[in-house]
Motif scaffolding. Sequence first.
Motif, short mmCIF file in Angstrom:
data_model
loop_
_atom_site.label_atom_id
_atom_site.label_comp_id
_atom_site.label_asym_id
_atom_site.label_seq_id
_atom_site.Cartn_x
_atom_site.Cartn_y
_atom_site.Cartn_z
N ALA B 58 0.83 -1.21 0.00
CA ALA B 58 0.00 0.00 0.00
C ALA B 58 0.86 1.26 0.00
CB ALA B 58 -0.93 0.00 1.22
N GLU B 59 2.02 1.20 0.63
CA GLU B 59 2.93 2.35 0.59
C GLU B 59 3.59 2.50 -0.78
OE1 GLU B 59 4.43 3.30 5.11
OE2 GLU B 59 5.78 2.13 3.84
N GLY B 60 3.88 1.37 -1.41
CA GLY B 60 4.53 1.41 -2.73
C GLY B 60 5.94 1.96 -2.66
N GLY B 61 6.35 2.61 -3.73
CA GLY B 61 7.70 3.17 -3.76
C GLY B 61 8.57 2.52 -4.81
N VAL B 62 9.80 3.01 -4.93
CA VAL B 62 10.71 2.52 -5.97
C VAL B 62 10.97 1.02 -5.78
CG1 VAL B 62 11.84 4.76 -6.26
CG2 VAL B 62 12.77 3.11 -4.64
N ALA B 63 11.04 0.31 -6.89
CA ALA B 63 11.14 -1.15 -6.87
C ALA B 63 12.60 -1.57 -6.76
CB ALA B 63 10.50 -1.72 -8.13
N LYS B 64 13.13 -1.55 -5.56
CA LYS B 64 14.56 -1.85 -5.37
C LYS B 64 14.81 -3.24 -4.83
CE LYS B 64 16.48 2.33 -6.14
NZ LYS B 64 17.49 2.59 -7.17
N ALA B 65 13.89 -3.77 -4.05
CA ALA B 65 14.18 -5.03 -3.35
C ALA B 65 12.93 -5.90 -3.26
CB ALA B 65 14.71 -4.73 -1.95
N ALA B 66 13.14 -7.20 -3.32
CA ALA B 66 12.05 -8.17 -3.37
C ALA B 66 11.40 -8.37 -2.01
CB ALA B 66 12.58 -9.51 -3.86
N LEU B 72 6.11 -8.61 -5.41
CA LEU B 72 6.36 -7.21 -5.04
C LEU B 72 7.83 -6.86 -5.04
CD1 LEU B 72 4.28 -6.42 -1.82
CD2 LEU B 72 4.22 -5.14 -3.97
N ARG B 73 8.12 -5.63 -5.46
CA ARG B 73 9.44 -5.03 -5.24
C ARG B 73 9.21 -3.62 -4.68
NH1 ARG B 73 13.83 -7.35 -7.09
NH2 ARG B 73 14.90 -5.39 -7.49
N VAL B 74 9.90 -3.30 -3.62
CA VAL B 74 9.65 -2.05 -2.88
C VAL B 74 10.99 -1.44 -2.47
CG1 VAL B 74 7.38 -2.84 -2.02
CG2 VAL B 74 9.46 -3.30 -0.68
N PRO B 75 10.99 -0.25 -1.82
CA PRO B 75 12.26 0.30 -1.33
C PRO B 75 12.93 -0.67 -0.33
CG PRO B 75 10.54 1.98 -1.27
CD PRO B 75 9.87 0.68 -1.59
N ALA B 76 14.24 -0.55 -0.22
CA ALA B 76 15.01 -1.48 0.62
C ALA B 76 14.50 -1.51 2.06
CB ALA B 76 16.49 -1.11 0.59
N ARG B 77 14.19 -0.34 2.59
CA ARG B 77 13.76 -0.27 3.99
C ARG B 77 12.45 -1.04 4.20
NH1 ARG B 77 11.59 4.55 7.57
NH2 ARG B 77 10.68 5.23 5.61
N ALA B 78 11.54 -0.89 3.27
CA ALA B 78 10.25 -1.59 3.38
C ALA B 78 10.44 -3.09 3.19
CB ALA B 78 9.27 -1.03 2.36
N ALA B 79 11.32 -3.47 2.25
CA ALA B 79 11.57 -4.90 2.04
C ALA B 79 12.18 -5.52 3.29
CB ALA B 79 12.50 -5.10 0.84
N ALA B 80 13.08 -4.80 3.93
CA ALA B 80 13.71 -5.31 5.14
C ALA B 80 12.67 -5.51 6.24
CB ALA B 80 14.81 -4.35 5.61
N LEU B 81 11.76 -4.55 6.38
CA LEU B 81 10.70 -4.66 7.39
C LEU B 81 9.84 -5.90 7.13
CD1 LEU B 81 9.21 -3.25 9.82
CD2 LEU B 81 7.69 -2.26 8.11
N ALA B 82 9.41 -6.05 5.89
CA ALA B 82 8.53 -7.17 5.56
C ALA B 82 9.27 -8.50 5.65
CB ALA B 82 7.96 -6.97 4.16
N ASN B 83 10.46 -8.56 5.08
CA ASN B 83 11.16 -9.84 5.01
C ASN B 83 11.64 -10.30 6.39
OD1 ASN B 83 10.68 -9.67 2.31
ND2 ASN B 83 12.79 -9.19 1.71
N GLY B 84 12.04 -9.36 7.22
CA GLY B 84 12.43 -9.74 8.57
C GLY B 84 11.25 -10.32 9.34
N THR B 85 10.12 -9.66 9.22
CA THR B 85 8.92 -10.12 9.92
C THR B 85 8.50 -11.50 9.41
OG1 THR B 85 8.23 -7.82 10.18
CG2 THR B 85 6.54 -9.50 10.48
N ILE B 86 8.46 -11.65 8.09
CA ILE B 86 8.02 -12.92 7.50
C ILE B 86 8.97 -14.05 7.88
CG2 ILE B 86 7.71 -14.13 5.30
CD1 ILE B 86 6.75 -11.37 4.14
N SER B 87 10.27 -13.77 7.90
CA SER B 87 11.23 -14.86 8.13
C SER B 87 11.22 -15.34 9.58
CB SER B 87 12.65 -14.43 7.71
OG SER B 87 13.14 -13.37 8.52
N HIS B 88 10.67 -14.54 10.49
CA HIS B 88 10.60 -14.97 11.89
C HIS B 88 9.20 -15.50 12.23
CE1 HIS B 88 12.46 -15.43 15.72
NE2 HIS B 88 11.87 -14.44 16.33
#
Lengths: 442, 442
Positions: B58-66, B72-88
Amino acid sequence: MPDSALLPHILDLAEMGPARLPQDARKMAELSLFDWMVVSLAGADQPLARIIRDFVAAEGGVAKAAVTGSKLRVPARAAALANGTISHALDYDDTHFAYIGHPSVAIFPAALAAAEEMGASGGDVVDAFLLGAEATCRIGMVLGRDHYDAGFHQTATSGAFGATIAAARLYQLDRDALSAALGLVSTRASGLKSQFGTMGKPFNAGAAAANGIEAASLAKRGFTASTDAFAGAQSFLAAHHADNAGSGKIADWSFDKFFFASVSHKLHACCHGTHAMIEALLLLQAGGKIAADDVDEVRVNITPRWQNVCDIKTPQTGLEIKFSYVFLAAMVLQNINLAAYESYHDAACKDTYLMALAERVKVVGDDSIADSAARVEVRLKDGKTSSQSFDLLSPIDPAVLGQRLLAKGAALIGTAAAHDLWAMTNNLGGVSASDLASKLQR
Amino acid sequence: MPDSALLPHILDLAEMGPARLPQDARKMAELSLFDWMVVSLAGADQPLARIIRDFVAAEGGVAKAAVTGSKLRVPARAAALANGTISHALDYDDTHFAYIGHPSVAIFPAALAAAEEMGASGGDVVDAFLLGAEATCRIGMVLGRDHYDAGFHQTATSGAFGATIAAARLYQLDRDALSAALGLVSTRASGLKSQFGTMGKPFNAGAAAANGIEAASLAKRGFTASTDAFAGAQSFLAAHHADNAGSGKIADWSFDKFFFASVSHKLHACCHGTHAMIEALLLLQAGGKIAADDVDEVRVNITPRWQNVCDIKTPQTGLEIKFSYVFLAAMVLQNINLAAYESYHDAACKDTYLMALAERVKVVGDDSIADSAARVEVRLKDGKTSSQSFDLLSPIDPAVLGQRLLAKGAALIGTAAAHDLWAMTNNLGGVSASDLASKLQR
């Protein structure tokens, strides 16, 4: 109040309808909105403002909320981060002494961005802000002096809870979702006083605002979190050195009176420790009791605590002037506008007339004087004396305060822009959050 | 080491070149990469994964990271937030017992997203991760037991520093900028243990990863922060209950040996307190010493501390099985694959054969046994006895560990996908960060 009662109390507060909000606090929130917008615009060209704008611009995203000092529109969370940081850049925003924090810079950015996203009104922004700010006051008072002394910056820690409540109200969260949002922000709220003097201090405000949007947005989507994370064993309060006497200290837990109503607005662009002296001198001046040329000696009596903070005897830079009782006293006597940022320039330190005046000012530590107060005694060359005390916590008539904030606004962003903002923030009927936000853009 | 030496030490660590990295730790980091990707994919359909993806989408943004589990591809900061949460989400990732935290879920998401943004290689991801993880171990050991007991979740707090170092390395920050980034993340790092049992726990990992990207990105753009914010008076360490004996406790501060090398990987999808028992039983089984039908009694000796955690006698749900010594022992005897998530289903609780076997298992508290260990004694119906001890901290041959992680991967994401990931993460020459990240997408 036991810790276990704190969360229900804060939830009850957050659910108050607009009709029940105390009118004195509501009026103060409108004044804070005006003042926050003024200092935001005045800080928008600081180096840190450019960096944080670059950062959110590079991330991009859906254009939901305005970024101060630009034409940018970004997601609400990013706007809150940038706008909170920018608005605290000058450290010229309001302060609440009861919890030792800056409510506006942490909460308005969250309220405004969420309101823009939801298409809410300017009045909704002020209502949501006020409830968030009141929660921030109460939570901050519970955290108390222990929390502050341990190294935490209440603007950021207590502020994140207020930002969450403001955002949650605008996102129309029900009680369960708000409870989850407060649980989630408990694990995210952070901020250290050791950042003072660096870009990290304003960043603390932006982070608090962004935390509020993040927690409320996730809770709205069904994200859960421990509601025990707020109070109780191993909660935010316990882990972050909440004062043991914190909740017990608060005499009035009713909603009839809002602690926020006693917020203080900075009227001078210098260290808060010097403001009571300045006000006392201005009162003497306004009473016609002193003219600079006639002054033999000025004695400034303040708590000894401030002598380590703002008693530089011969400032060498504009920044040092902000921490110099003697020089600031001389500038008041010379009718220099201390609300204006430009008044604090390096060349002023070499002004021989001001230097001579400053030498006539004596600073005296006095344990009987409160942190928020000063007593000024003036002896003129003809032997006449006069004195004046001032306490920043003394109630001030909102109409008088408003006129002074308007003058501060004019000094910072120009008369026309200040009056334009003044008109809008004093007549929020029919003004949308987007109308407000557009005034921050350029 | 005095606190004042800690920041220079961490900066020295962060600046180590790839050639100097200890090879045992580097190999362990490759295994952790494989394992982290497996548990990320296995957790990608959990409800919290869908919510956090919705939020960043919903925030969207430049497609830098998976973003894991999506296109989805989103800014690095958003990808880190999502991927960290999902991986735990499954709590099935690696653990470091020396600082009591999960290194991979906080640091890989930051390293991978920053590497994607910079077009770096898979090898760079592992190098950056390893330095971040080693810093996290050392900072976490300094924070120590006091920090944990006060209520902080080291995965999130220490983890944010490691995530910052990993991101800073990939963003090619110089020493001054890295120092600013560590100062900035000191004011942002947070996370409470009281979130355990809610979506707030995995969120802590995502927040740590996002904090790392944010701090490194801002510092790269010239944002400054107090470097005193990390150690010293009113620093992060002081405010967050760092163990007073923290830095003194660490015997080996050299860079020849990395503490990260002793990271533990979860091989069973149940409470970590049961793993030593499971390993001991598997050893007895592999030695041909027990068959389920022949068992008269199994005695499980563990530290009394775990009896409050994972000693449910008659589990009623799949989740309760994860905290039941007696039922898990019965499942091992029945050759049920405890690495597979599907093995823990509610219906298993009603399996009369397993229930009967579980009744033959006795759990005995023994103060002489370490938290990480168990001793299992089996008596067969023919009177023969055998016993086996196991300690999770015993060194394990990387080749053996690798095969077991591969088996875990096959159980979680299927044999073909696991072998595909295995081949890629064991041969990182010529693999880009984007190649790795694309394996998390679907």
